[in-house]
Design an enzyme around this catalytic site. Structure first.
Site, short mmCIF file in Angstrom:
data_model
loop_
_atom_site.label_atom_id
_atom_site.label_comp_id
_atom_site.label_asym_id
_atom_site.label_seq_id
_atom_site.Cartn_x
_atom_site.Cartn_y
_atom_site.Cartn_z
N ASP A 182 -10.25 -3.07 -5.06
CA ASP A 182 -10.87 -2.61 -6.31
C ASP A 182 -12.36 -2.32 -6.13
O ASP A 182 -12.96 -1.61 -6.93
CB ASP A 182 -10.70 -3.67 -7.40
CG ASP A 182 -9.26 -3.69 -7.91
OD1 ASP A 182 -8.70 -2.60 -8.09
OD2 ASP A 182 -8.71 -4.79 -8.10
N PHE A 215 2.78 -1.31 -9.33
CA PHE A 215 3.10 -2.70 -9.06
C PHE A 215 1.94 -3.54 -9.56
O PHE A 215 0.79 -3.07 -9.61
CB PHE A 215 3.26 -2.95 -7.55
CG PHE A 215 4.66 -2.72 -7.05
CD1 PHE A 215 5.14 -1.44 -6.88
CD2 PHE A 215 5.49 -3.80 -6.74
CE1 PHE A 215 6.42 -1.22 -6.41
CE2 PHE A 215 6.77 -3.60 -6.26
CZ PHE A 215 7.25 -2.30 -6.10
N ASN A 238 -6.93 -7.39 2.15
CA ASN A 238 -6.07 -8.37 1.48
C ASN A 238 -4.80 -8.59 2.32
O ASN A 238 -4.66 -8.02 3.39
CB ASN A 238 -5.73 -7.91 0.06
CG ASN A 238 -5.01 -6.57 0.09
OD1 ASN A 238 -3.88 -6.47 0.55
ND2 ASN A 238 -5.67 -5.52 -0.38
O1 PMT Z 1 2.88 -5.31 1.17
P1 PMT Z 1 3.68 -6.58 0.95
O2 PMT Z 1 3.22 -7.70 1.84
O3 PMT Z 1 5.16 -6.34 1.05
O4 PMT Z 1 3.39 -7.08 -0.54
C1 PMT Z 1 3.80 -6.30 -1.61
C2 PMT Z 1 2.76 -6.33 -2.74
C3 PMT Z 1 2.63 -7.74 -3.29
C4 PMT Z 1 1.40 -5.84 -2.23
C5 PMT Z 1 3.28 -5.33 -3.83
O5 PMT Z 1 4.54 -5.75 -4.26
C6 PMT Z 1 2.32 -5.27 -5.03
O6 PMT Z 1 2.40 -6.05 -5.95
N1 PMT Z 1 1.37 -4.29 -5.01
C7 PMT Z 1 0.32 -4.17 -6.01
C8 PMT Z 1 -0.77 -5.15 -5.71
C9 PMT Z 1 -1.79 -5.31 -6.82
O7 PMT Z 1 -2.28 -6.35 -7.07
O8 PMT Z 1 -2.07 -4.27 -7.46
P2 PMT Z 1 -3.19 -4.26 -8.64
O9 PMT Z 1 -2.80 -5.17 -9.73
O10 PMT Z 1 -4.54 -4.42 -8.04
O11 PMT Z 1 -3.04 -2.78 -9.09
C10 PMT Z 1 -2.06 -2.33 -10.04
C11 PMT Z 1 -1.57 -0.96 -9.62
O12 PMT Z 1 -2.68 -0.06 -9.48
C12 PMT Z 1 -0.85 -0.95 -8.27
O13 PMT Z 1 0.20 -0.03 -8.38
C13 PMT Z 1 -1.92 -0.45 -7.30
O14 PMT Z 1 -1.34 0.22 -6.19
C14 PMT Z 1 -2.72 0.49 -8.17
N2 PMT Z 1 -4.15 0.61 -7.81
C15 PMT Z 1 -4.99 -0.46 -7.91
C16 PMT Z 1 -6.34 -0.32 -7.65
C17 PMT Z 1 -6.83 0.96 -7.26
N3 PMT Z 1 -8.11 1.13 -6.98
N4 PMT Z 1 -5.98 2.00 -7.16
C18 PMT Z 1 -4.66 1.84 -7.43
O15 PMT Z 1 -3.88 2.81 -7.32
#
Ligand code: PMT
Length: 404
Positions: free
Chosen positions: A283, A330, A214
């Site tokens: 994911d 996040f 991504n």
């Molecule tokens: O890296 P940059 O270019 O500065 O951009 C920053 C960012 C947009 C990536 C950051 O600010 C951000 O939003 N990160 C989370 C991205 C996201 O979409 O996360 P998510 O909605 O898929 O997951 C939610 C949370 O679960 C996050 O804290 C993620 O780290 C965590 N997660 C998700 C999936 C997984 N398999 N394990 C996880 O730990």
């Protein structure tokens, strides 16, 4: 400890005097080099009076001709700091142009380089400047990111010189690899914390040449790592592949896949008091990774079977030995941002979640700025308007501490 302070020609040049004073208060000796243009904004006499040493401006104005001045000057110091650094000096550094004393010292310097840029927002955003920044970062030069705000030209955006205290703190962190040196006037409110955080993307390989990933650049997570370090925390950064230099004074572990990130997190979790998941974690991953490059099968469709990856942050939150560990996530969303973020907060068992609206072009992935809403378990919310990722990182840390 000695620092060479390069001052270049922009309206923020006067703030270099405050940087100089802040460093002196911390016991650092400072020698100033100015570009000709910088002397149009501040007189060398100001820096000479403050530093007690002559200021170097021209290439051939030094009285001692028995030594090679730019090389001797570079060797005398432990760090080369440029504050403020104009777009012009960044371009010279990136391309190895040595046509004045400061750019010549840069080329002869073998010590760490810390750069605090300052310029108009359009100059900052210009592809030329961004390419130069990329070159310098890849080369290992360190940055104190510019802030967002009103600029001398009347425009609003990224490009304002970081505050002098922030620059002084960054210098001390670089000079002291364990970042435990006393810093002047700065709060060490994270000194009892071990912050473990994830940053950047994860990469799931399909075969030796193809992969799923991504747009995460790691900028948000690295900004949090630096902010926590500057506030006295011990910081462990688990990073997916990025183009960023590992922050000084931060234990950085580089990983590629979600499984590697999961394992690295679990191996470092035991004594972490705060966990922050800023990584954009895949994911799903391919069920099978082909050992050799997958060949095209005529014109037939090709289907990839995917399986869910480990949910790292949910596993951290469910740790039976979590005790008082604060878990912050996040959420990058492009629609019904707060609803989806709130769902993740509760389903993953987090203490707070930072919801960024990635439908904006100036927030989220791979930009210097971010805007977000912090959602907490008690239903309260904190709005964080557009600001640099470094500033937003500090606001997130403020909210984490309030949960203590
Ligand atoms: O890296 P940059 O270019 O500065 O951009 C920053 C960012 C947009 C990536 C950051 O600010 C951000 O939003 N990160 C989370 C991205 C996201 O979409 O996360 P998510 O909605 O898929 O997951 C939610 C949370 O679960 C996050 O804290 C993620 O780290 C965590 N997660 C998700 C999936 C997984 N398999 N394990 C996880 O730990």
């Amino acid at each position: 400890m000695k620092v060479l302070l390069g001052v270049t020609g922009c309206i923020g040049a006067y703030k270099a005097a405050e940087v100089l004073r802040g460093l002196q208060k911390a016991g650092v000796q400072v020698r100033v080099i100015m570009t000709e243009h910088a002397t149009e904004f501040v007189r060398p006499a100001t820096f000479e009076a403050l530093s007690g040493q002559s200021v170097i401006v021209g290439m051939f104005t030094q009285s001692d001709h028995s030594r090679i001045e730019h090389i001797a000057t570079a060797r005398e110091a432990d760090l080369l700091l440029i504050a403020p650094a104009t777009a012009n000096i960044l371009a010279k550094f990136a391309h190895g142009i040595a046509d004045d004393f400061l750019s010549t010292v840069y080329l002869s310097n073998t010590n760490p380089v810390l750069i605090a840029p300052a310029m108009n927002v359009e100059m900052w955003n210009h592809l030329a400047t961004q390419a130069n920044l990329k070159t310098l970062r890849e080369r290992g030069d360190l940055f104190v990111e510019p802030g967002v705000g009103y600029q001398a030209c009347g425009e609003v955006g990224v490009g304002r010189l970081a505050e002098p205290e922030e620059i002084v703190t960054a210098v001390l962190a670089v000079l002291s690899p364990d970042s435990r040196l006393p810093t002047p006037d700065s709060s060490k409110d994270f000194q009892n914390e071990h912050v473990l955080l994830t940053a950047g993307p994860t990469v799931e390989d399909l075969d030796p040449v193809r992969f799923i990933t991504n747009r995460s650049s790691g900028k948000m997570g690295y900004a949090i790592a630096e902010a926590a370090r500057d506030r006295g925390a011990r910081v462990t950064l688990i990073s997916g592949p990025t183009k960023l230099a590992a922050p000084a004074g931060v234990e950085t572990i580089n990983v590629r896949s979600t499984r590697e990130m999961y394992e690295a997190v679990m191996n470092h979790l035991a004594d972490a008091t705060v966990f922050i998941g800023s990584a954009a974690v895949a994911d799903f991953r391919p069920v099978n990774r082909a050992e050799h490059k997958i060949k095209k099968q005529g014109k037939a469709n090709f289907t990839i079977e995917l399986e869910p990856t480990e949910d790292i942050i949910a596993s951290v939150a469910a740790d039976p030995n979590r005790n008082g560990r604060i878990v912050a996530g996040f959420a990058a969303e492009s629609q019904t941002v707060l609803t989806y973020a709130d769902k993740k907060l509760r389903e993953k068992g987090l203490d707070l979640i930072v919801a960024n609206d990635i439908s904006r072009t100036d927030a989220g992935f791979d930009v210097e700025t971010n805007a977000a809403t912090i959602l907490k378990r008690d239903g309260s919310r904190v709005e964080l308007p557009l600001q640099s990722k470094r500033e937003l990182a500090d606001r997130v840390l403020d909210e984490i501490l309030k949960l203590r």
